[in-house]
Design a protein around this motif. Structure first.
Motif, PDB file in Angstrom:
ATOM      1  N   PRO A   1      -0.164   2.155   5.743  1.00 48.87           N
ATOM      2  CA  PRO A   1       0.130   3.379   4.987  1.00 48.87           C
ATOM      3  C   PRO A   1      -0.507   3.372   3.604  1.00 48.87           C
ATOM      4  O   PRO A   1      -0.490   2.354   2.913  1.00 48.87           O
ATOM      5  N   VAL A   2      -1.078   4.499   3.230  1.00 50.85           N
ATOM      6  CA  VAL A   2      -1.527   4.693   1.845  1.00 50.85           C
ATOM      7  C   VAL A   2      -1.025   6.061   1.408  1.00 50.85           C
ATOM      8  O   VAL A   2      -0.778   6.935   2.239  1.00 50.85           O
ATOM      9  N   SER A   3      -0.896   6.233   0.107  1.00 55.75           N
ATOM     10  CA  SER A   3      -0.464   7.540  -0.398  1.00 55.75           C
ATOM     11  C   SER A   3      -1.678   8.433  -0.596  1.00 55.75           C
ATOM     12  O   SER A   3      -1.765   9.514  -0.047  1.00 55.75           O
ATOM     13  N   THR A   4      -2.636   7.954  -1.412  1.00 58.25           N
ATOM     14  CA  THR A   4      -3.909   8.675  -1.494  1.00 58.25           C
ATOM     15  C   THR A   4      -5.089   7.723  -1.313  1.00 58.25           C
ATOM     16  O   THR A   4      -6.232   8.153  -1.278  1.00 58.25           O
ATOM     17  N   GLY A   5      -4.814   6.421  -1.256  1.00 61.25           N
ATOM     18  CA  GLY A   5      -5.870   5.448  -0.965  1.00 61.25           C
ATOM     19  C   GLY A   5      -6.858   5.216  -2.092  1.00 61.25           C
ATOM     20  O   GLY A   5      -8.017   4.895  -1.852  1.00 61.25           O
ATOM     21  N   ARG A   6      -6.380   5.387  -3.321  1.00 60.66           N
ATOM     22  CA  ARG A   6      -7.316   5.198  -4.448  1.00 60.66           C
ATOM     23  C   ARG A   6      -7.006   3.938  -5.227  1.00 60.66           C
ATOM     24  O   ARG A   6      -7.202   3.878  -6.437  1.00 60.66           O
ATOM     25  N   ASN A   7      -6.547   2.953  -4.523  1.00 62.19           N
ATOM     26  CA  ASN A   7      -6.174   1.689  -5.140  1.00 62.19           C
ATOM     27  C   ASN A   7      -7.437   0.867  -5.430  1.00 62.19           C
ATOM     28  O   ASN A   7      -7.570  -0.281  -5.004  1.00 62.19           O
TER      29      ASN A   7
ATOM     30  N   GLY B   1      -8.749  -2.723  -3.233  1.00 62.41           N
ATOM     31  CA  GLY B   1      -9.006  -2.491  -1.812  1.00 62.41           C
ATOM     32  C   GLY B   1      -9.148  -1.028  -1.421  1.00 62.41           C
ATOM     33  O   GLY B   1      -9.462  -0.718  -0.275  1.00 62.41           O
ATOM     34  N   GLY B   2      -8.887  -0.100  -2.356  1.00 57.71           N
ATOM     35  CA  GLY B   2      -8.996   1.331  -2.037  1.00 57.71           C
ATOM     36  C   GLY B   2      -8.062   1.682  -0.897  1.00 57.71           C
ATOM     37  O   GLY B   2      -6.913   1.226  -0.858  1.00 57.71           O
ATOM     38  N   GLY B   3      -8.564   2.466   0.062  1.00 60.10           N
ATOM     39  CA  GLY B   3      -7.729   2.867   1.195  1.00 60.10           C
ATOM     40  C   GLY B   3      -7.883   1.946   2.387  1.00 60.10           C
ATOM     41  O   GLY B   3      -7.390   2.246   3.480  1.00 60.10           O
TER      42      GLY B   3
ATOM     43  N   VAL C   1       1.329   8.970  -7.601  1.00 58.42           N
ATOM     44  CA  VAL C   1       2.476   8.446  -8.336  1.00 58.42           C
ATOM     45  C   VAL C   1       3.187   7.397  -7.470  1.00 58.42           C
ATOM     46  O   VAL C   1       3.526   6.307  -7.948  1.00 58.42           O
ATOM     47  N   VAL C   2       3.367   7.713  -6.202  1.00 58.94           N
ATOM     48  CA  VAL C   2       4.068   6.777  -5.309  1.00 58.94           C
ATOM     49  C   VAL C   2       3.235   5.504  -5.128  1.00 58.94           C
ATOM     50  O   VAL C   2       3.747   4.388  -5.277  1.00 58.94           O
ATOM     51  N   GLY C   3       1.938   5.662  -4.842  1.00 60.52           N
ATOM     52  CA  GLY C   3       1.077   4.493  -4.610  1.00 60.52           C
ATOM     53  C   GLY C   3       1.054   3.571  -5.823  1.00 60.52           C
ATOM     54  O   GLY C   3       1.222   2.360  -5.708  1.00 60.52           O
TER      55      GLY C   3
ATOM     56  N   LEU D   1       4.495   1.862  -6.335  1.00 56.86           N
ATOM     57  CA  LEU D   1       4.759   0.810  -5.342  1.00 56.86           C
ATOM     58  C   LEU D   1       3.922  -0.428  -5.625  1.00 56.86           C
ATOM     59  O   LEU D   1       4.323  -1.544  -5.302  1.00 56.86           O
ATOM     60  N   GLU D   2       2.754  -0.247  -6.219  1.00 55.33           N
ATOM     61  CA  GLU D   2       1.914  -1.399  -6.569  1.00 55.33           C
ATOM     62  C   GLU D   2       2.301  -1.999  -7.909  1.00 55.33           C
ATOM     63  O   GLU D   2       1.641  -2.905  -8.403  1.00 55.33           O
ATOM     64  N   ARG D   3       3.324  -1.454  -8.545  1.00 54.23           N
ATOM     65  CA  ARG D   3       3.796  -1.901  -9.866  1.00 54.23           C
ATOM     66  C   ARG D   3       2.706  -1.719 -10.927  1.00 54.23           C
ATOM     67  O   ARG D   3       2.443  -2.606 -11.740  1.00 54.23           O
TER      68      ARG D   3
ATOM     69  N   PHE E   1       7.476  -3.494   4.329  1.00 55.24           N
ATOM     70  CA  PHE E   1       8.772  -3.355   4.990  1.00 55.24           C
ATOM     71  C   PHE E   1       9.117  -1.914   5.335  1.00 55.24           C
ATOM     72  O   PHE E   1      10.114  -1.672   5.998  1.00 55.24           O
ATOM     73  N   GLY E   2       8.354  -0.947   4.843  1.00 56.02           N
ATOM     74  CA  GLY E   2       8.683   0.442   5.154  1.00 56.02           C
ATOM     75  C   GLY E   2       7.628   1.380   4.608  1.00 56.02           C
ATOM     76  O   GLY E   2       6.724   0.975   3.880  1.00 56.02           O
ATOM     77  N   ILE E   3       7.752   2.653   5.006  1.00 53.21           N
ATOM     78  CA  ILE E   3       6.838   3.689   4.503  1.00 53.21           C
ATOM     79  C   ILE E   3       7.647   4.581   3.572  1.00 53.21           C
ATOM     80  O   ILE E   3       8.645   5.180   3.991  1.00 53.21           O
TER      81      ILE E   3
ATOM     82  N   GLY F   1      -0.310  -8.291   6.889  1.00 55.07           N
ATOM     83  CA  GLY F   1      -1.104  -8.987   5.872  1.00 55.07           C
ATOM     84  C   GLY F   1      -0.928  -8.481   4.458  1.00 55.07           C
ATOM     85  O   GLY F   1      -1.427  -9.099   3.512  1.00 55.07           O
ATOM     86  N   LYS F   2      -0.219  -7.344   4.280  1.00 53.98           N
ATOM     87  CA  LYS F   2      -0.022  -6.812   2.922  1.00 53.98           C
ATOM     88  C   LYS F   2       0.662  -7.876   2.059  1.00 53.98           C
ATOM     89  O   LYS F   2       1.681  -8.453   2.469  1.00 53.98           O
ATOM     90  N   SER F   3       0.112  -8.148   0.901  1.00 52.30           N
ATOM     91  CA  SER F   3       0.643  -9.154  -0.033  1.00 52.30           C
ATOM     92  C   SER F   3       0.832 -10.524   0.615  1.00 52.30           C
ATOM     93  O   SER F   3       1.718 -11.282   0.228  1.00 52.30           O
TER      94      SER F   3
HETATM   95  P1  ADP Z   1      -3.257   5.103  -5.319  1.00 48.13           P
HETATM   96  O1  ADP Z   1      -3.998   6.133  -4.524  1.00 48.13           O
HETATM   97  O2  ADP Z   1      -2.173   5.622  -6.186  1.00 48.13           O
HETATM   98  O3  ADP Z   1      -4.141   4.162  -6.074  1.00 48.13           O
HETATM   99  P2  ADP Z   1      -2.688   3.943  -2.746  1.00 48.13           P
HETATM  100  O4  ADP Z   1      -2.285   5.136  -1.996  1.00 48.13           O
HETATM  101  O5  ADP Z   1      -4.054   3.381  -2.488  1.00 48.13           O
HETATM  102  O6  ADP Z   1      -2.477   4.168  -4.289  1.00 48.13           O
HETATM  103  O7  ADP Z   1      -1.589   2.831  -2.509  1.00 48.13           O
HETATM  104  C1  ADP Z   1      -1.722   1.517  -2.951  1.00 48.13           C
HETATM  105  C2  ADP Z   1      -1.088   0.579  -1.938  1.00 48.13           C
HETATM  106  O8  ADP Z   1       0.327   0.771  -1.944  1.00 48.13           O
HETATM  107  C3  ADP Z   1      -1.516   0.824  -0.511  1.00 48.13           C
HETATM  108  O9  ADP Z   1      -2.632   0.038  -0.183  1.00 48.13           O
HETATM  109  C4  ADP Z   1      -0.300   0.408   0.298  1.00 48.13           C
HETATM  110  O10 ADP Z   1      -0.303  -0.985   0.509  1.00 48.13           O
HETATM  111  C5  ADP Z   1       0.847   0.753  -0.617  1.00 48.13           C
HETATM  112  N1  ADP Z   1       1.420   2.091  -0.343  1.00 48.13           N
HETATM  113  C6  ADP Z   1       0.953   3.247  -0.851  1.00 48.13           C
HETATM  114  N2  ADP Z   1       1.711   4.271  -0.478  1.00 48.13           N
HETATM  115  C7  ADP Z   1       2.682   3.785   0.301  1.00 48.13           C
HETATM  116  C8  ADP Z   1       3.802   4.361   0.959  1.00 48.13           C
HETATM  117  N3  ADP Z   1       4.039   5.655   0.852  1.00 48.13           N
HETATM  118  N4  ADP Z   1       4.611   3.550   1.668  1.00 48.13           N
HETATM  119  C9  ADP Z   1       4.371   2.221   1.716  1.00 48.13           C
HETATM  120  N5  ADP Z   1       3.348   1.616   1.105  1.00 48.13           N
HETATM  121  C10 ADP Z   1       2.506   2.372   0.397  1.00 48.13           C
END
Ligand code: ADP
Length: 525
Positions: free
Chosen positions: A82-88, A92-94, A156-158, A161-163, A223-225, A509-511
C-alpha cells in the motif's frame, strides 16, 4: 525475471488482477510498463539487478474496495504494497520492497473528511496531499495551519506513517496524529483509540482511548492499511518571526547544539529548528559547478570561497517563533543573547503577520505553507540528480553532533561526496539528515552512493547510533542493527505480523518485517 522468481506466477497473477478489475474497474488496474514506470523508485541507489519493481498497481476508491482486493490477495497469495501517493522519494518512492508485489495505490481516496475549527484538527483520506489540505483550509477560511514537510506534494497519511517531520511547532507529524481507521489483512476494519465508540465525539481529541493504544503500531509497519487519519492543526498564530543565524567555524557546531538544547527544552523555541551545513544551504542559492567542477568532494578552499561570496554561515541556524508579537520579540532577544556567546555569529529576523506568506520556499515551510523547495537540492550536482539519505538519530549534545558530523564528513569525502547535511532539532534528540546526492546517469556514482550508505550505517551502529528511516535497499540492514537480545524487537514484530497476516500478503519486507511466507527473501539488497 522468470516466473519462479516472482511472488505470484504470471498466469495466477493475471487471474487475480482480472478479479481486481471487477472490483475497482479495469481502468484502475495498471499493468502497462509505461504506467508502471510511475511506481519505480526514481532515485534508486541499488544496482539495476537489485532494483525494486511492481508487477501491477490497483487503485481502489473506497474502504469496501480495499477489503475486496484483500480478499483476492488472500486467495491468490498475492503480496500487495500500500502507498498513499507513492512519493516517498529517497526512501523508495512508490516501489515495493518485494519485487513483483502489486502496489495498492490509494491516491483516488482524497477526501478531507472533516475539519473541526473548535478543536483544531482534520480527518483525511490517504490521497490528500499537503497542498490539498492547505488549499482546503484556505478555501473555507479556517484559521488553522498545516505543518508541511519539505516536499508539499506528498500525502499527509504517507508522511505521517513514515514519521516525517516539518518545521513549525507541529513538526513532529507522528506526535500530532490522533486516531486512525485501519483495514487489516483479514479485511477487518478497526478504528483506534476513541474511534472504537461507534458514534463517538472524541476520536480526534484523545489518542489513547481505553486499553492498549495501537496508532503507533501502524507507522513504518506492515500491519494494516490506513484509510483515515486524524491530525491536529496549529491555530494560526497572530504573528511569527523567522530567524537565520550564521556561524563562521566548523567547530561552532558544538556550541550551537549546547546553546540550542536548553532553549528547546524550556520551549523558548518551539519549532523544529534546523542547523544546516554550508553546502546544503548553498544548494538553495546556487549550483555546485558555480564553485567547483572537479572530481571528488569540494576542497575546503572552494567551500570557504562559496561561503564568503554567498554571505552564508559554515553553519546556518533557522528557527521560527510563533505567537503575539511582543512574546516573539522577547523570545528573540533571549535567543539572540544566548547565541551571541559564539564568536563571529550574526543573526537576523523577518517578521510576519499570522496570515502573511513568506516568499522563499524554505521560509514558506516555516510559515505553514507547502512548497517544493526540497527538489532544489537535486540541481546541486547537475545531470539526473537523485539522492539517498542517511538519517541517524543523534543525542542533543554538542559532542554527539560533532562526532556524527565528523564521521559522516570523512566517509563522504572518501567516497567522493560533499557533506550535504544538517540537524533538525527535536526536544531531546536531533534528526541528523545527510544526503548523498548523485547523478543517476553515472553508474559509478550510483554504486558509490550505495556503498557509502551501507558504510555510514555500519559506522553509526558501531558508535551506538541507529537510523529512524531507511530506503527499501537498506530496510533489512537497518532493522538488523536494532539487535538487543538477539533482535527481540524484530522477533516481536514478526510474531505480530504472522498473527495478523498469516498469508503474508501485506507489504512483505516493510521495515525489515517479513511474514513467514516470505522470510527467505530477507536480504541486504
Ligand atoms: P508520500 O507520498 O507521502 O511520500 P507514500 O504514499 O509513498 O508517502 O508512503 C510512504 C510509505 O508509507 C509507503 O511506502 C508505505 O510503506 C507506507 N504507507 C503509505 N500509505 C499507507 C497506508 N495508507 N497504509 C499503510 N501504509 C502506508
Amino acid at each position: 525475471m522468470t516466473d519462479a522468481a516472482l511472488p505470484v506466477p504470471d498466469a495466477r497473477l493475471r487471474k487475480a488482477l482480472d478479479e481486481c478489475a471487477t472490483i475497482v474497474g479495469a481502468a484502475n488496474v495498471v499493468t502497462s510498463a509505461e504506467r508502471l514506470a510511475d511506481y519505480a523508485d526514481p532515485f534508486t541507489p541499488a544496482p539495476a539487478a537489485a532494483s525494486f519493481f511492481a508487477s501491477a498497481a490497483v487503485l481502489p476508491d473506497s474502504v469496501e474496495q480495499i477489503r475486496e482486493v484483500l480478499r483476492v490477495a488472500r486467495a491468490y497469495r498475492m503480496p500487495i504494497w500500500p502507498v498513499s501517493t507513492g512519493r516517498n522519494f529517497a526512501y523508495g518512492g512508490g516501489a515495493p520492497r518485494l519485487s513483483g508485489s502489486v502496489v495498492l495505490d490509494l491516491k483516488r481516496m482524497k477526501r478531507v473528511l472533516e475539519v473541526d475549527e473548535t478543536h483544531a484538527y482534520a480527518l483525511v483520506e490517504p490521497g490528500v496531499t499537503y497542498f490539498d489540505l492547505y488549499a482546503h483550509l484556505r478555501e473555507r477560511g479556517a484559521k488553522l495551519w498545516i505543518d508541511p514537510p519539505a516536499a508539499g506534494w506528498g500525502s499527509v497519511v504517507g508522511n505521517t506513517l513514515e514519521r516525517g517531520f516539518g518545521y513549525t511547532p507541529y513538526g513532529d507529524h507522528a506526535a500530532m496524529q490522533c486516531g486512525m481507521e485501519v483495514v487489516l489483512a483479514n479485511g477487518d476494519v478497526v478504528r483506534t483509540g476513541m474511534g472504537g465508540i461507534e458514534i463517538g465525539h472524541t476520536w480526534q481529541l484523545f489518542k489513547p482511548g481505553f486499553g492498549p493504544s495501537y496508532d503507533a503500531m501502524f507507522m513504518q509497519s506492515n500491519f494494516g492499511i490506513v484509510t483515515k487519519l486524524g491530525l491536529w492543526l496549529m491555530p494560526q498564530p497572530s504573528a511569527y518571526l523567522l530567524a537565520h543565524a550564521r556561524f563562521l567555524r566548523e567547530a561552532d557546531l558544538e556550541a550551537i547544539v549546547e546553546i540550542l538544547r536548553p532553549l528547546k527544552l524550556d520551549e523558548t523555541i518551539r519549532n523544529h529548528a534546523v542547523i544546516e551545513g554550508a553546502v546544503r544551504h548553498a544548494a538553495g542559492l546556487s549550483s555546485r559547478s558555480d564553485w567547483y567542477d572537479g572530481q571528488g568532494p569540494m576542497p575546503e578552499a572552494a567551500i570557504e570561497a562559496m561561503i564568503a561570496r554567498l554571505g552564508i554561515g559554515r553553519w546556518n541556524l533557522h528557527f521560527g517563533l510563533y505567537g503575539e508579537p511582543e512574546l516573539n520579540d522577547a523570545r528573540y532577544a533571549i535567543v539572540s543573547r544566548a547565541f551571541s556567546r559564539v564568536h563571529g555569529m550574526s543573526i537576523e529576523a523577518k517578521r510576519y503577520a499570522g496570515d502573511e506568506v513568506p516568499s522563499g520556499g524554505e521560509d514558506r515551510n516555516l510559515g505553514g505553507v507547502p512548497a517544493m523547495s526540497a527538489f532544489r537540492m537535486l540541481d546541486w550536482v547537475g545531470g539526473s540528480g537523485a539522492h539517498v539519505d542517511f538519517s541517524p538519530i543523534c543525542p542533543f549534545t554538542g559532542r554527539d553532533a560533532m562526532r556524527q558530523y565528523t564521521m559522516a564528513k570523512a566517509r563522504m569525502a572518501e567516497y567522493g561526496f560533499d557533506y550535504y547535511g544538517g540537524f533538525t532539532a527535536g526536544t531531546r534528540h536531533l534528526h541528523h539528515i545527510v544526503a548523498a546526492i548523485f547523478d543517476r546517469s553515472r553508474p559509478g556514482q550510483v554504486d558509490a552512493a550505495s556503498d557509502l550508505l551501507r558504510v555510514l550505517m555500519s559506522d553509526a551502529r558501531a558508535a551506538g547510533y541507529g537510523e529512524y528511516r531507511a530506503h527499501l535497499a537498506y530496510m533489512d540492514f537497518a532493522a538488523a542493527q536494532y539487535d538487543f537480545n538477539e533482535g527481540a524487537l524484530l522477533r516481536l514484530s514478526e510474531q505480530i505480523k504472522d498473527a495478523l497476516d498469516p498469508q503474508g500478503i501485506l507489504a512483505p519486507g516493510k521495515s525489515g518485517i517479513w511474514p513467514k511466507a516470505w522470510r527467505s527473501a530477507r536480504g541486504y539488497t
